[in-house]
Design a protein around this motif. Structure first.
Motif, PDB file in Angstrom:
ATOM      1  N   SER A 112       0.821  -1.212   0.000  1.00 47.74           N
ATOM      2  CA  SER A 112       0.000   0.000   0.000  1.00 47.74           C
ATOM      3  C   SER A 112       0.857   1.264   0.000  1.00 47.74           C
ATOM      4  CB  SER A 112      -0.938   0.014   1.211  1.00 47.74           C
ATOM      5  OG  SER A 112      -0.218   0.246   2.417  1.00 47.74           O
ATOM      6  N   MET A 113       2.105   1.149   0.485  1.00 46.77           N
ATOM      7  CA  MET A 113       2.992   2.305   0.553  1.00 46.77           C
ATOM      8  C   MET A 113       3.666   2.592  -0.781  1.00 46.77           C
ATOM      9  SD  MET A 113       4.727   1.465   4.254  1.00 46.77           S
ATOM     10  CE  MET A 113       5.808   2.902   4.236  1.00 46.77           C
ATOM     11  N   ILE A 114       3.850   1.546  -1.618  1.00 44.31           N
ATOM     12  CA  ILE A 114       4.601   1.750  -2.857  1.00 44.31           C
ATOM     13  C   ILE A 114       3.756   1.601  -4.122  1.00 44.31           C
ATOM     14  CG2 ILE A 114       6.712   0.920  -1.761  1.00 44.31           C
ATOM     15  CD1 ILE A 114       6.340  -1.670  -3.428  1.00 44.31           C
ATOM     16  N   LYS A 115       2.524   1.110  -3.981  1.00 46.28           N
ATOM     17  CA  LYS A 115       1.717   0.838  -5.174  1.00 46.28           C
ATOM     18  C   LYS A 115       1.357   2.135  -5.887  1.00 46.28           C
ATOM     19  CE  LYS A 115      -2.845   1.091  -3.024  1.00 46.28           C
ATOM     20  NZ  LYS A 115      -4.119   0.383  -2.772  1.00 46.28           N
ATOM     21  N   GLY A 116       0.938   1.996  -7.109  1.00 49.64           N
ATOM     22  CA  GLY A 116       0.534   3.168  -7.879  1.00 49.64           C
ATOM     23  C   GLY A 116       1.685   3.758  -8.649  1.00 49.64           C
ATOM     24  N   ASN A 117       1.483   3.966  -9.944  1.00 56.96           N
ATOM     25  CA  ASN A 117       2.530   4.534 -10.784  1.00 56.96           C
ATOM     26  C   ASN A 117       2.597   6.046 -10.636  1.00 56.96           C
ATOM     27  OD1 ASN A 117       2.786   1.920 -11.642  1.00 56.96           O
ATOM     28  ND2 ASN A 117       1.796   2.225 -13.618  1.00 56.96           N
ATOM     29  N   ARG A 118       3.794   6.583 -10.821  1.00 56.99           N
ATOM     30  CA  ARG A 118       3.995   8.030 -10.877  1.00 56.99           C
ATOM     31  C   ARG A 118       4.148   8.388 -12.349  1.00 56.99           C
ATOM     32  NH1 ARG A 118       3.903   5.298  -6.073  1.00 56.99           N
ATOM     33  NH2 ARG A 118       4.797   6.496  -4.354  1.00 56.99           N
ATOM     34  N   VAL A 119       3.108   8.992 -12.923  1.00 53.98           N
ATOM     35  CA  VAL A 119       3.004   9.129 -14.375  1.00 53.98           C
ATOM     36  C   VAL A 119       3.300  10.553 -14.820  1.00 53.98           C
ATOM     37  CG1 VAL A 119       1.493   8.815 -16.367  1.00 53.98           C
ATOM     38  CG2 VAL A 119       1.244   7.318 -14.371  1.00 53.98           C
ATOM     39  N   PHE A 120       4.155  10.663 -15.857  1.00 54.50           N
ATOM     40  CA  PHE A 120       4.443  11.941 -16.517  1.00 54.50           C
ATOM     41  C   PHE A 120       3.917  11.817 -17.947  1.00 54.50           C
ATOM     42  CE2 PHE A 120       7.462  11.317 -13.147  1.00 54.50           C
ATOM     43  CZ  PHE A 120       7.637  12.554 -12.577  1.00 54.50           C
ATOM     44  N   ASP A 121       2.760  12.441 -18.196  1.00 55.29           N
ATOM     45  CA  ASP A 121       2.040  12.246 -19.456  1.00 55.29           C
ATOM     46  C   ASP A 121       1.945  13.554 -20.228  1.00 55.29           C
ATOM     47  OD1 ASP A 121       0.447  11.452 -21.527  1.00 55.29           O
ATOM     48  OD2 ASP A 121      -1.153  10.627 -20.286  1.00 55.29           O
ATOM     49  N   LYS A 122       2.675  13.643 -21.335  1.00 56.66           N
ATOM     50  CA  LYS A 122       2.642  14.857 -22.153  1.00 56.66           C
ATOM     51  C   LYS A 122       1.327  14.994 -22.909  1.00 56.66           C
ATOM     52  CE  LYS A 122       7.609  15.533 -22.914  1.00 56.66           C
ATOM     53  NZ  LYS A 122       8.678  15.618 -23.944  1.00 56.66           N
ATOM     54  N   SER A 123       0.649  13.886 -23.186  1.00 58.94           N
ATOM     55  CA  SER A 123      -0.615  13.972 -23.920  1.00 58.94           C
ATOM     56  C   SER A 123      -1.692  14.672 -23.100  1.00 58.94           C
ATOM     57  CB  SER A 123      -1.089  12.573 -24.334  1.00 58.94           C
ATOM     58  OG  SER A 123      -1.326  11.760 -23.188  1.00 58.94           O
ATOM     59  N   SER A 124      -1.683  14.453 -21.801  1.00 53.76           N
ATOM     60  CA  SER A 124      -2.626  15.152 -20.921  1.00 53.76           C
ATOM     61  C   SER A 124      -1.988  16.375 -20.276  1.00 53.76           C
ATOM     62  CB  SER A 124      -3.133  14.208 -19.824  1.00 53.76           C
ATOM     63  OG  SER A 124      -2.067  13.811 -18.973  1.00 53.76           O
ATOM     64  N   GLY A 125      -0.657  16.449 -20.369  1.00 55.52           N
ATOM     65  CA  GLY A 125       0.060  17.584 -19.805  1.00 55.52           C
ATOM     66  C   GLY A 125       0.134  17.573 -18.294  1.00 55.52           C
ATOM     67  N   ARG A 126       0.112  16.367 -17.691  1.00 57.87           N
ATOM     68  CA  ARG A 126       0.073  16.321 -16.236  1.00 57.87           C
ATOM     69  C   ARG A 126       0.992  15.243 -15.665  1.00 57.87           C
ATOM     70  NH1 ARG A 126      -3.386  19.840 -14.688  1.00 57.87           N
ATOM     71  NH2 ARG A 126      -3.132  19.305 -12.496  1.00 57.87           N
ATOM     72  N   PHE A 127       1.439  15.517 -14.424  1.00 57.52           N
ATOM     73  CA  PHE A 127       2.070  14.501 -13.588  1.00 57.52           C
ATOM     74  C   PHE A 127       1.014  14.014 -12.611  1.00 57.52           C
ATOM     75  CE2 PHE A 127       3.624  13.889  -9.209  1.00 57.52           C
ATOM     76  CZ  PHE A 127       4.310  12.692  -9.388  1.00 57.52           C
ATOM     77  N   ILE A 128       0.859  12.694 -12.514  1.00 55.66           N
ATOM     78  CA  ILE A 128      -0.129  12.124 -11.604  1.00 55.66           C
ATOM     79  C   ILE A 128       0.546  11.062 -10.751  1.00 55.66           C
ATOM     80  CG2 ILE A 128      -2.293  10.843 -11.399  1.00 55.66           C
ATOM     81  CD1 ILE A 128      -3.174  12.036 -14.029  1.00 55.66           C
ATOM     82  N   ASN A 129       0.441  11.227  -9.445  1.00 53.58           N
ATOM     83  CA  ASN A 129       0.900  10.219  -8.504  1.00 53.58           C
ATOM     84  C   ASN A 129      -0.312   9.387  -8.107  1.00 53.58           C
ATOM     85  OD1 ASN A 129       1.746   8.683  -6.335  1.00 53.58           O
ATOM     86  ND2 ASN A 129       2.835  10.344  -5.309  1.00 53.58           N
ATOM     87  N   ASN A 130      -0.364   8.152  -8.592  1.00 49.78           N
ATOM     88  CA  ASN A 130      -1.504   7.287  -8.320  1.00 49.78           C
ATOM     89  C   ASN A 130      -1.329   6.449  -7.064  1.00 49.78           C
ATOM     90  OD1 ASN A 130      -3.322   7.807 -10.551  1.00 49.78           O
ATOM     91  ND2 ASN A 130      -1.770   6.886 -11.871  1.00 49.78           N
ATOM     92  N   GLY A 131      -0.311   6.791  -6.270  1.00 47.18           N
ATOM     93  CA  GLY A 131      -0.066   6.038  -5.050  1.00 47.18           C
ATOM     94  C   GLY A 131      -0.983   6.453  -3.918  1.00 47.18           C
ATOM     95  N   ARG A 132      -0.565   6.115  -2.690  1.00 47.63           N
ATOM     96  CA  ARG A 132      -1.374   6.418  -1.507  1.00 47.63           C
ATOM     97  C   ARG A 132      -1.571   7.918  -1.335  1.00 47.63           C
ATOM     98  NH1 ARG A 132       0.615   4.181   4.232  1.00 47.63           N
ATOM     99  NH2 ARG A 132       2.368   5.541   3.704  1.00 47.63           N
ATOM    100  N   ASP A 133      -0.529   8.710  -1.648  1.00 46.97           N
ATOM    101  CA  ASP A 133      -0.623  10.172  -1.567  1.00 46.97           C
ATOM    102  C   ASP A 133      -0.898  10.714  -2.967  1.00 46.97           C
ATOM    103  OD1 ASP A 133       0.040  10.019   1.153  1.00 46.97           O
ATOM    104  OD2 ASP A 133       2.171   9.977   0.666  1.00 46.97           O
ATOM    105  N   TYR A 134      -2.167  10.690  -3.369  1.00 51.28           N
ATOM    106  CA  TYR A 134      -2.528  11.098  -4.731  1.00 51.28           C
ATOM    107  C   TYR A 134      -2.211  12.570  -4.957  1.00 51.28           C
ATOM    108  CZ  TYR A 134      -5.253  12.145  -8.898  1.00 51.28           C
ATOM    109  OH  TYR A 134      -5.626  12.565 -10.140  1.00 51.28           O
ATOM    110  N   ARG A 135      -1.558  12.857  -6.095  1.00 49.22           N
ATOM    111  CA  ARG A 135      -1.279  14.235  -6.498  1.00 49.22           C
ATOM    112  C   ARG A 135      -1.441  14.354  -8.001  1.00 49.22           C
ATOM    113  NH1 ARG A 135       1.608  17.480  -2.962  1.00 49.22           N
ATOM    114  NH2 ARG A 135       0.896  19.118  -4.378  1.00 49.22           N
ATOM    115  N   SER A 136      -1.836  15.529  -8.448  1.00 53.71           N
ATOM    116  CA  SER A 136      -1.943  15.826  -9.872  1.00 53.71           C
ATOM    117  C   SER A 136      -1.413  17.233 -10.102  1.00 53.71           C
ATOM    118  CB  SER A 136      -3.396  15.725 -10.344  1.00 53.71           C
ATOM    119  OG  SER A 136      -3.508  16.072 -11.712  1.00 53.71           O
TER     120      SER A 136
END
Length: 222
Positions: A121-145
């Protein structure tokens, strides 16, 4: 300007996860004007994530094979212990009694299974850098966009982690390692935490690849 002390987490907009604005303009940002205290204390003594280039427009940090093996080992051992005990309980002569042994086996198994799922639960979720949407998304426990346009640099810092193991009465073992941390520096001068683990060489290589992908500089620990 001298760096100031960090809070445990920097302020963020609750709806978007983006850091709040600051009077300091992006053109005046330098390594000396941002904070250099770790955003996350501690860390893990192995590589928890690896950078993957999904396409020309997307890169992401994914849980490493080592991290998956650690989680799987805890969960598997937790299932195995009660099963093994049930298989050999009639063979091994013990003074604890059948019920006590069974409770101990099941209890230890549950602890290991819980530990495996807790770590995942502490490490799951990808940290995504997506130029098509223009966003960084942390899909882990501490969600950020965060908008990729807000990222002006990648911060690479390290922290000396010391841990004590006093499980043995006759000794007091102290272990230490260096945890490396990647943070995203925003135009506001605030930071967003991305990754931290102890494999400095691998993380440095990942940061260089990510910086080239984003077209931003890398600011290393002074």
């Amino acid at each position: 300007m001298k760096p100031t002390q960090d809070n445990q987490s920097e302020p963020a907009n609750k709806q978007t996860g983006e850091a709040n604005s600051s009077p300091l303009s992006a053109s005046k940002l330098t390594p000396e004007t941002i904070k250099w205290t770790p955003m996350k204390k501690g860390g893990f003594n192995f590589r928890t994530h690896t950078l993957v280039r999904v396409s020309d427009l997307k890169m992401e940090f994914r849980p490493s094979i080592t991290a998956k093996l650690v989680c799987g080992a805890f969960a598997s051992l937790g299932f195995f212990i009660p099963v093994y005990h049930h298989a050999v309980e009639d063979i091994i002569d013990s003074q604890l009694g059948s019920l006590t042994e069974s409770l101990l086996a099941v209890g230890l198994g549950c602890i290991l299974i819980f530990g495996g799922f807790k770590f995942w639960s502490m490490i799951k979720g990808n940290r995504v850098f997506d130029k098509s949407s223009g966003r960084f998304i942390n899909n882990g426990r501490d969600y950020r966009s965060v908008s990729l346009d807000e990222i002006v640099a990648l911060q690479h810092l390290h922290e000396n982690v010391k841990r004590s193991d006093s499980s043995l009465r006759s000794s007091h073992k102290r272990t230490s390692f260096v945890s490396n941390e990647l943070n995203l520096v925003l135009r506001s001068s605030n930071r967003v935490h991305a990754i931290d683990h102890s494999n400095r060489r691998k993380l440095r290589d990942d940061i260089e690849s990510l910086a080239e992908f984003l077209g931003v500089p890398v600011w290393n620990h002074p």
